[in-house]
Structure formats: structure tokens, C-alpha cells
Design an enzyme around this catalytic site. Structure first.
Site, short mmCIF file in Angstrom:
data_model
loop_
_atom_site.label_atom_id
_atom_site.label_comp_id
_atom_site.label_asym_id
_atom_site.label_seq_id
_atom_site.Cartn_x
_atom_site.Cartn_y
_atom_site.Cartn_z
N LYS A 16 3.83 -12.11 -6.74
CA LYS A 16 4.51 -12.51 -7.98
C LYS A 16 5.55 -13.59 -7.72
O LYS A 16 5.69 -14.53 -8.50
CB LYS A 16 5.17 -11.28 -8.64
CG LYS A 16 4.19 -10.22 -9.10
CD LYS A 16 4.86 -9.16 -9.94
CE LYS A 16 5.92 -8.37 -9.19
NZ LYS A 16 5.37 -7.61 -8.04
N ARG A 91 10.46 -2.10 -15.38
CA ARG A 91 9.73 -1.33 -14.37
C ARG A 91 9.13 -0.05 -14.95
O ARG A 91 8.43 0.67 -14.23
CB ARG A 91 10.65 -0.98 -13.20
CG ARG A 91 11.10 -2.19 -12.39
CD ARG A 91 11.98 -1.78 -11.24
NE ARG A 91 12.44 -2.93 -10.47
CZ ARG A 91 11.79 -3.47 -9.45
NH1 ARG A 91 10.62 -2.96 -9.08
NH2 ARG A 91 12.28 -4.51 -8.80
N ARG A 130 2.69 -8.10 8.64
CA ARG A 130 3.82 -8.99 8.87
C ARG A 130 4.59 -8.59 10.13
O ARG A 130 4.79 -7.41 10.40
CB ARG A 130 4.77 -8.98 7.66
CG ARG A 130 4.16 -9.61 6.42
CD ARG A 130 5.18 -9.91 5.36
NE ARG A 130 5.84 -8.73 4.83
CZ ARG A 130 6.39 -8.67 3.61
NH1 ARG A 130 6.35 -9.73 2.82
NH2 ARG A 130 6.99 -7.57 3.20
N ARG A 162 8.93 -4.50 10.59
CA ARG A 162 10.03 -3.85 9.89
C ARG A 162 9.57 -2.53 9.29
O ARG A 162 8.39 -2.37 8.95
CB ARG A 162 10.58 -4.77 8.79
CG ARG A 162 11.21 -6.04 9.31
CD ARG A 162 11.67 -6.95 8.20
NE ARG A 162 10.57 -7.35 7.31
CZ ARG A 162 10.66 -8.33 6.42
NH1 ARG A 162 11.79 -9.00 6.28
NH2 ARG A 162 9.62 -8.64 5.67
N ARG A 173 5.69 3.01 -1.70
CA ARG A 173 6.09 2.05 -2.73
C ARG A 173 4.98 1.89 -3.76
O ARG A 173 5.26 1.78 -4.97
CB ARG A 173 6.40 0.70 -2.08
CG ARG A 173 7.66 0.70 -1.23
CD ARG A 173 7.80 -0.59 -0.45
NE ARG A 173 7.93 -1.75 -1.34
CZ ARG A 173 7.76 -3.00 -0.94
NH1 ARG A 173 7.43 -3.27 0.31
NH2 ARG A 173 7.91 -3.99 -1.80
#
Length: 223
Positions: A16, A91, A130, A162, A173
Site C-alpha cells: 500500500k 481499521r 527481509r 527482525r 498480524r
């Protein structure tokens, strides 16, 4: 030119931010990223920013009415006179209803909800790949790997994954997204505002589809 007010929807990692920046660089629309405007208000010490800081310092969520107040400040600005793209809010359905009511008080309405749709497994693949250097340089084990596996190209330091990018964290999430935010898809679809985009396509392809849709919405709004 007719006013165009849009929101971006999609799971974390759908792209996004990338698409919002691209769209607003080619269209006279203000890009309103709620996390960003909240941080700016706190840093600048505005009235709403100071109120928000009080909640943040106490470890509490910033109330919806404060977030909407910050959004409305940006919507009223000259930069948003031709319209805006809102990213990061609402949200959930309760927030969507509050936002609708607040915009109506300004005499403005949403023209479209742009959903960048990406399957969960692709999101996990994107985010869990990542790797980050001590200096903050970001790589991806598949899409943008370092020259030497596990090492930063510049200083040779070890790359780390991370905690936010670990598969189990990403799935949590996504679970929150499906439970709280995904119902907005039906909410906006029932109002005839939803437009779907295949987020598994390349960045350029998604951007082109978004621009085409926005151009169509402008023409429809002008009729």
C-alpha cells in the site's frame, strides 16, 4: 477538476505504501498516512499532537476521535482540495462509520476504496525474506539478495531478520487483519465503492491498474 477521495485497503505487506506514493505522485491527491501524520503532530507539538502524545506516553492507543481529527486537519488543507488518498485508517467498521460521519460534516464523501489483495502465503514470503544490516540497509533473500549470503554489501556485517519479519509474527498480524480489518471489504463493497487489485502482480502493473481506475472514477464523478 472534480474532487476525489479514496482509501487504500489491504493486508500488511501488500504494498500500500509503495502504491500510495506512486499514485499521489502522478495525481493531485494528498497522501494521508495516519501513522505519519500522528508522528508529525507529536513532533510539531500541535494541540492534537500533544493530546495524542499523552496517550502514547501512557502506553495507550490514541482514541479514534483524535486520529480522525488529525485526518480532518489534513483533509481541510489546500493540498487536499482536489482530494486525498487515506492509508492506515479505518481499521474496522466502527472507525469506517465514524470517518463517514466526520467527512459528511465537511461536505465530503469517499469516492472509492482501493483494495490491494495478496494471499497470506505470498505476504509471509515477502516479509519473512527481509534481512537488515546494522546500518539499516534492507535486503531480501529472494528478490534483492546481498552479494554474499547473510552479509551486508557495504560493510560486511551480519544481516539479521527482525522479530517483526519472522513468519510467526507475520501470521499473527495477518490474523488480526482478517478479524478486524477485512470486514471493511464487504462494508465498502455493499456501498458500491470497492475496487480490487491483484497485488501479486508486479509493482508497475498494479500502479498502472490503479491509475486507470482513478481516471475512470474522475470521469464518472464529473458526469
Amino acid at each position: 477538476m472534480s474532487e476525489l477521495n479514496l482509501i487504500l485497503l489491504g493486508p500488511p505487506g501488500a504494498g500500500k505504501g509503495t502504491q500510495g506514493e506512486r499514485l499521489t505522485s502522478s495525481e493531485p491527491l494528498e497522501y494521508v498516512v495516519t501513522g505519519q501524520i500522528l508522528r508529525e503532530a507529536v513532533r510539531e507539538g500541535t494541540e492534537l499532537g500533544l493530546k495524542a502524545k499523552g496517550f502514547m506516553d501512557a502506553g495507550e492507543l490514541v482514541p479514534d476521535e483524535l486520529v480522525i481529527g488529525l485526518i480532518l486537519e489534513r483533509v481541510r488543507s489546500e493540498a487536499a482540495s482536489d482530494g486525498f488518498v487515506l492509508d492506515g485508517f479505518p481499521r474496522n467498521i466502527a472507525q469506517a462509520e465514524e470517518l463517514d460521519a466526520a467527512l459528511k460534516e465537511l461536505g465530503r464523501d469517499l469516492n472509492g476504496a482501493l483494495l490491494i489483495d495478496v494471499p497470506d502465503e505470498e505476504i509471509v514470503r515477502r516479509l519473512s525474506g527481509r534481512r537488515v544490516s546494522q546500518s539499516g540497509r534492507v535486503y531480501h533473500v529472494e528478490f534483492d539478495p546481498p552479494k554474499v549470503e547473510g552479509k551486508d554489501d557495504v560493510d560486511g556485517s551480519d544481516l539479521i531478520q527482525r522479530d517483526d519479519d519472522k513468519p510467526e509474527t507475520i501470521r499473527k498480524r495477518l490474523s488480526v487483519y482478517h478479524a478486524q480489518t477485512e470486514p471493511l471489504v464487504s462494508y465498502y463493497e455493499e456501498r458500491g465503492l470497492l475496487h480490487r487489485f491483484d497485488g501479486t502482480q508486479g509493482v508497475d502493473e498494479v500502479a498502472a491498474h490503479l491509475r486507470k481506475t482513478v481516471s475512470t472514477l474522475r470521469l464518472e464523478d464529473a458526469v
